[in-house]
Design an enzyme around this catalytic site. Structure first.
Site, PDB file in Angstrom:
ATOM      1  N   ARG A 159      49.055  45.024  20.489  1.00  0.00           N
ATOM      2  CA  ARG A 159      48.030  44.205  19.856  1.00  0.00           C
ATOM      3  C   ARG A 159      46.930  45.124  19.327  1.00  0.00           C
ATOM      4  NH1 ARG A 159      49.370  41.900  24.887  1.00  0.00           N
ATOM      5  NH2 ARG A 159      50.320  39.827  24.749  1.00  0.00           N
TER       6      ARG A 159
ATOM      7  N   LYS B 255      46.461  41.639  27.891  1.00  0.00           N
ATOM      8  CA  LYS B 255      45.795  40.428  28.331  1.00  0.00           C
ATOM      9  C   LYS B 255      45.788  40.338  29.852  1.00  0.00           C
ATOM     10  CE  LYS B 255      46.732  37.618  24.224  1.00  0.00           C
ATOM     11  NZ  LYS B 255      47.349  36.374  23.710  1.00  0.00           N
TER      12      LYS B 255
ATOM     13  N   HIS C 130      49.003  41.747  13.617  1.00  0.00           N
ATOM     14  CA  HIS C 130      49.973  40.935  14.343  1.00  0.00           C
ATOM     15  C   HIS C 130      51.280  40.827  13.563  1.00  0.00           C
ATOM     16  CE1 HIS C 130      49.744  38.999  18.197  1.00  0.00           C
ATOM     17  NE2 HIS C 130      50.498  38.003  17.781  1.00  0.00           N
TER      18      HIS C 130
ATOM     19  N   ARG D 256      53.248  43.707  14.580  1.00  0.00           N
ATOM     20  CA  ARG D 256      53.771  43.442  15.926  1.00  0.00           C
ATOM     21  C   ARG D 256      55.009  42.542  15.835  1.00  0.00           C
ATOM     22  NH1 ARG D 256      52.188  42.915  21.409  1.00  0.00           N
ATOM     23  NH2 ARG D 256      52.364  40.821  22.317  1.00  0.00           N
TER      24      ARG D 256
ATOM     25  N   HIS E 257      54.454  40.479  27.085  1.00  0.00           N
ATOM     26  CA  HIS E 257      54.469  39.029  27.277  1.00  0.00           C
ATOM     27  C   HIS E 257      54.673  38.697  28.753  1.00  0.00           C
ATOM     28  CE1 HIS E 257      55.821  38.269  22.848  1.00  0.00           C
ATOM     29  NE2 HIS E 257      54.512  38.330  22.961  1.00  0.00           N
TER      30      HIS E 257
ATOM     31  N   TYR F 245      61.013  35.293  18.811  1.00  0.00           N
ATOM     32  CA  TYR F 245      61.526  36.251  17.835  1.00  0.00           C
ATOM     33  C   TYR F 245      63.026  36.102  17.630  1.00  0.00           C
ATOM     34  CZ  TYR F 245      56.925  38.202  18.349  1.00  0.00           C
ATOM     35  OH  TYR F 245      55.567  38.348  18.375  1.00  0.00           O
TER      36      TYR F 245
END
Length: 304
Positions: free
Chosen positions: A155, A179, A250, A253, A276, A285
């Site tokens: 990110r 995150k 993004h 990404r 993730h 994806y």
């Protein structure tokens, strides 16, 4: 972000406490905290006591949002914020029961992100390499920004947060903080390694100041590279190549994940690479690759 002036003082104080909980105890980003504050301020406006917050009130709030034109993803986010708040309020003794536990919200439809083709991504990176040929420091930095975003799938906030001691050049690896303050290691290939070496040897020394942080990527004045500047770098690079859709960090990404899956990478490896928490997020994806397969099939198969 200060609470809305329409909130009752006691309610505003509770919302402040919840925001602190999100930031300090759960490690949520400032962006997430602001989003939750905004959603919950709308829910709590007009209440004098949290005891008034029941399931019916939650449903009315979501219904009002739907009537105002809010999309499924927005309603799902608001419901998640409400459930998180009421669970915390019940756990901390601020309400006797948790009305959010029974709140059902529409699930957002998966949105297939725009993805650069492999040749398009290569064209963008080739153009950046050509732009850095003369060794101008900012051009060297911009090339590295593009190479690392595509090579690692990080990110933009993670990219700008990388420090010098997070780099392991021998293994071509980076330590990033994602995150929820979760750390992970990502790897990069030979082109990104070459861009990194050139930036560290020729570009960064030209921008570094006595007051500069230990960041790998620096701005023109020697501070840590701002995320907004990194986004501008990507937008400028992709729009400079004819026929390439305008995507941001993004988008690179997305491209990294999709191209790896198309190349045969295991889904769980891509999950680890992207950071993730849930495999279901990465599975989006696979839908992208299936959509591409369908397009090729329809174009090429005689009985499509």
């Amino acid at each position: 972000m200060p609470p809305s002036p329409e909130l009752a003082p006691r309610i505003a104080a509770v919302l402040d406490d919840f925001a602190t909980h999100l930031e300090v105890e759960r490690g949520r980003s400032p962006h997430t905290v602001r989003a939750y504050r905004g959603d919950l301020a709308g829910l709590l406006t007009g209440l004098d006591d949290l005891a008034e917050l029941d399931l019916a009130a939650l449903r009315r709030w979501l219904a009002a949002g739907r009537a105002a034109g809010a999309g499924r993803s927005t309603l799902a986010r608001r419901a998640a914020a409400a459930r998180s708040f009421t669970a915390w309020a019940r756990r901390t003794g601020r309400i006797a029961t948790d009305p959010g536990a029974r709140l059902v919200s529409p699930r957002p439809r998966p949105v297939l992100p725009a993805v650069l083709g492999i040749e398009q991504a290569a064209s963008v990176l080739d153009a950046a390499e050509a732009g850095a040929a003369e060794g101008e420091p900012v051009a060297l930095r911009d090339r590295l920004v593009l190479e690392l975003l595509y090579a690692t799938g990080v990110r933009v906030a993670e990219l700008c947060g990388i420090d010098l001691d997070d780099v392991d050049p021998g293994r071509r690896a980076l330590r990033v903080v994602g995150k929820g303050n979760r750390e992970r290691t990502v790897v990069y290939g030979v082109p990104a390694a070459a861009a990194l070496v050139r930036w560290l040897e020729s570009g960064r020394p030209a921008l570094v100041r006595d007051t500069s942080p230990p960041a790998v990527l620096l701005g023109a004045r020697g501070g840590r590279l701002d995320q907004r500047i990194a986004r501008e770098v990507v937008h400028r690079a992709v729009t400079a190549v004819p026929g390439v859709p305008d995507v941001g960090p993004h988008g690179l990404r997305h491209a990294a994940a999709t191209h790896m899956l198309e190349g045969g990478a295991d889904l769980r490896y891509v999950q680890e690479l992207l950071g993730h928490a849930k495999l279901a997020t990465t599975q989006l994806y696979t839908h992208v690759t299936v959509e591409r397969l369908k397009v090729v099939h329809e174009q090429a198969h005689p009985r499509a």
